[in-house]
Motif scaffolding. Sequence first.
Motif, PDB file in Angstrom:
ATOM      1  N   ASP A   1       0.806  -1.217   0.000  1.00 40.07           N
ATOM      2  CA  ASP A   1       0.000   0.000   0.000  1.00 40.07           C
ATOM      3  C   ASP A   1       0.840   1.269   0.000  1.00 40.07           C
ATOM      4  N   ASP A   2       1.976   1.271   0.712  1.00 38.63           N
ATOM      5  CA  ASP A   2       2.815   2.470   0.737  1.00 38.63           C
ATOM      6  C   ASP A   2       3.386   2.769  -0.650  1.00 38.63           C
ATOM      7  N   VAL A   3       3.771   1.733  -1.388  1.00 39.39           N
ATOM      8  CA  VAL A   3       4.280   1.910  -2.748  1.00 39.39           C
ATOM      9  C   VAL A   3       3.147   2.369  -3.667  1.00 39.39           C
ATOM     10  N   ALA A   4       1.961   1.783  -3.506  1.00 40.23           N
ATOM     11  CA  ALA A   4       0.814   2.170  -4.340  1.00 40.23           C
ATOM     12  C   ALA A   4       0.457   3.640  -4.122  1.00 40.23           C
ATOM     13  N   ARG A   5       0.480   4.104  -2.867  1.00 38.77           N
ATOM     14  CA  ARG A   5       0.181   5.517  -2.588  1.00 38.77           C
ATOM     15  C   ARG A   5       1.217   6.432  -3.246  1.00 38.77           C
ATOM     16  N   ALA A   6       2.486   6.071  -3.123  1.00 39.99           N
ATOM     17  CA  ALA A   6       3.540   6.889  -3.734  1.00 39.99           C
ATOM     18  C   ALA A   6       3.406   6.894  -5.261  1.00 39.99           C
ATOM     19  N   ALA A   7       3.063   5.754  -5.845  1.00 41.35           N
ATOM     20  CA  ALA A   7       2.877   5.679  -7.300  1.00 41.35           C
ATOM     21  C   ALA A   7       1.679   6.518  -7.729  1.00 41.35           C
ATOM     22  N   ALA A   8       0.609   6.500  -6.939  1.00 38.87           N
ATOM     23  CA  ALA A   8      -0.564   7.321  -7.259  1.00 38.87           C
ATOM     24  C   ALA A   8      -0.183   8.800  -7.271  1.00 38.87           C
ATOM     25  N   LYS A   9       0.611   9.230  -6.301  1.00 41.02           N
ATOM     26  CA  LYS A   9       1.056  10.633  -6.268  1.00 41.02           C
ATOM     27  C   LYS A   9       1.915  10.947  -7.492  1.00 41.02           C
ATOM     28  N   GLU A  10       2.732  10.019  -7.882  1.00 41.31           N
ATOM     29  CA  GLU A  10       3.621  10.229  -9.032  1.00 41.31           C
ATOM     30  C   GLU A  10       2.852  10.336 -10.347  1.00 41.31           C
ATOM     31  N   THR A  11       1.649   9.771 -10.425  1.00 38.37           N
ATOM     32  CA  THR A  11       0.877   9.845 -11.677  1.00 38.37           C
ATOM     33  C   THR A  11       0.571  11.277 -12.079  1.00 38.37           C
ATOM     34  N   SER A  12       0.527  12.188 -11.116  1.00 39.54           N
ATOM     35  CA  SER A  12       0.215  13.577 -11.443  1.00 39.54           C
ATOM     36  C   SER A  12       1.306  14.220 -12.297  1.00 39.54           C
ATOM     37  N   ARG A  13       2.455  13.610 -12.376  1.00 37.82           N
ATOM     38  CA  ARG A  13       3.565  14.146 -13.178  1.00 37.82           C
ATOM     39  C   ARG A  13       3.631  13.538 -14.573  1.00 37.82           C
ATOM     40  N   HIS A  14       2.705  12.652 -14.867  1.00 37.28           N
ATOM     41  CA  HIS A  14       2.711  11.941 -16.153  1.00 37.28           C
ATOM     42  C   HIS A  14       1.326  12.051 -16.796  1.00 37.28           C
ATOM     43  N   PRO A  15       1.287  12.193 -18.113  1.00 35.03           N
ATOM     44  CA  PRO A  15      -0.023  12.271 -18.770  1.00 35.03           C
ATOM     45  C   PRO A  15      -0.774  10.941 -18.706  1.00 35.03           C
ATOM     46  N   PHE A  16      -2.016  11.009 -18.297  1.00 31.40           N
ATOM     47  CA  PHE A  16      -2.839   9.799 -18.189  1.00 31.40           C
ATOM     48  C   PHE A  16      -3.439   9.420 -19.542  1.00 31.40           C
ATOM     49  N   HIS A  17      -3.861  10.415 -20.291  1.00 34.58           N
ATOM     50  CA  HIS A  17      -4.589  10.149 -21.528  1.00 34.58           C
ATOM     51  C   HIS A  17      -3.711   9.527 -22.617  1.00 34.58           C
ATOM     52  N   ASP A  18      -2.395   9.679 -22.529  1.00 37.93           N
ATOM     53  CA  ASP A  18      -1.500   9.099 -23.532  1.00 37.93           C
ATOM     54  C   ASP A  18      -1.161   7.638 -23.246  1.00 37.93           C
ATOM     55  N   ARG A  19      -1.529   7.150 -22.098  1.00 42.29           N
ATOM     56  CA  ARG A  19      -1.141   5.806 -21.669  1.00 42.29           C
ATOM     57  C   ARG A  19      -1.915   4.750 -22.432  1.00 42.29           C
ATOM     58  N   GLU A  20      -1.171   3.811 -23.028  1.00 41.70           N
ATOM     59  CA  GLU A  20      -1.826   2.688 -23.697  1.00 41.70           C
ATOM     60  C   GLU A  20      -2.219   1.647 -22.659  1.00 41.70           C
ATOM     61  N   VAL A  21      -3.156   0.803 -23.029  1.00 45.31           N
ATOM     62  CA  VAL A  21      -3.580  -0.278 -22.138  1.00 45.31           C
ATOM     63  C   VAL A  21      -2.400  -1.244 -21.975  1.00 45.31           C
ATOM     64  N   PHE A  22      -2.182  -1.713 -20.754  1.00 44.95           N
ATOM     65  CA  PHE A  22      -1.111  -2.663 -20.495  1.00 44.95           C
ATOM     66  C   PHE A  22      -1.700  -3.882 -19.801  1.00 44.95           C
ATOM     67  N   GLU A  23      -1.132  -5.045 -20.075  1.00 42.52           N
ATOM     68  CA  GLU A  23      -1.752  -6.297 -19.634  1.00 42.52           C
ATOM     69  C   GLU A  23      -1.849  -6.445 -18.124  1.00 42.52           C
ATOM     70  N   GLU A  24      -0.992  -5.777 -17.372  1.00 39.48           N
ATOM     71  CA  GLU A  24      -1.039  -5.875 -15.913  1.00 39.48           C
ATOM     72  C   GLU A  24      -2.302  -5.255 -15.317  1.00 39.48           C
ATOM     73  N   LEU A  25      -3.021  -4.465 -16.107  1.00 44.04           N
ATOM     74  CA  LEU A  25      -4.290  -3.903 -15.609  1.00 44.04           C
ATOM     75  C   LEU A  25      -5.248  -4.995 -15.151  1.00 44.04           C
ATOM     76  N   ALA A  26      -5.114  -6.176 -15.728  1.00 44.14           N
ATOM     77  CA  ALA A  26      -5.984  -7.292 -15.347  1.00 44.14           C
ATOM     78  C   ALA A  26      -5.734  -7.746 -13.906  1.00 44.14           C
ATOM     79  N   LEU A  27      -4.650  -7.300 -13.303  1.00 44.77           N
ATOM     80  CA  LEU A  27      -4.303  -7.719 -11.944  1.00 44.77           C
ATOM     81  C   LEU A  27      -5.080  -6.976 -10.856  1.00 44.77           C
ATOM     82  N   VAL A  28      -5.714  -5.856 -11.214  1.00 42.63           N
ATOM     83  CA  VAL A  28      -6.489  -5.102 -10.222  1.00 42.63           C
ATOM     84  C   VAL A  28      -7.925  -4.962 -10.692  1.00 42.63           C
ATOM     85  N   SER A  29      -8.785  -4.657  -9.748  1.00 38.15           N
ATOM     86  CA  SER A  29     -10.200  -4.490 -10.097  1.00 38.15           C
ATOM     87  C   SER A  29     -10.420  -3.148 -10.784  1.00 38.15           C
ATOM     88  N   ALA A  30     -11.525  -3.056 -11.482  1.00 41.95           N
ATOM     89  CA  ALA A  30     -11.903  -1.799 -12.132  1.00 41.95           C
ATOM     90  C   ALA A  30     -12.080  -0.708 -11.081  1.00 41.95           C
TER      91      ALA A  30
END
Length: 173
Positions: A121-150
């Motif tokens: 959870d601590d890594v997930a929180r830090a990664a969530a904060k880091e997303t604000s520095r990267h464009p979300f709309h340019d991100r292609e779908v990646f297969e690991e998305l299947a590892l978490v719920s919608a």
Amino acid sequence: MFPFNSAEKADLVVRSSDGVHFFVAKFFLTYNSEFFANLLKDSVPSKRTKLCYPCHIVGEDPVDVDFNDVVAWQAIRDALRKYIMEDAETLFMAYVKSGASRMMKTDPQKCFVLARRAGLDDVARAAAKETSRHPFHDREVFEELALVSALEYRRLLDYFRSCGNAVSRNFRL
């Protein structure tokens, strides 16, 4: 005669990292050590069983853990937990989190997904904060998305959006 030099009464051989063999009776190990009790409870050793664990030698370069391979490193973590190897688990998880930190700088969304999947959870929180520095709309779908719920991924999107809204409210021209 030294107690661990005799092979006649031993039913187990434990080899240290420097190659010394200790001939021991399984009963004494399991009776006196929670670690060995857990280690040996699931197996029936043959006439001679050699237990050998890789260990990190002080002064060596740290292990480079591939954070992408979540299944492999979770299996290692589970084995360390099973055999009550707390110090080794702490060291190993530090390597895992170091790998996550490197990924977080280049692909925070994927890092978030893998961290959530692994319960970090601590890594997930830090990664969530880091997303604000990267464009979300340019991100292609990646297969690991299947590892978490919608729902989990939607919460990340909502967090990203709320960060953007907070910035725009504070910096209106």
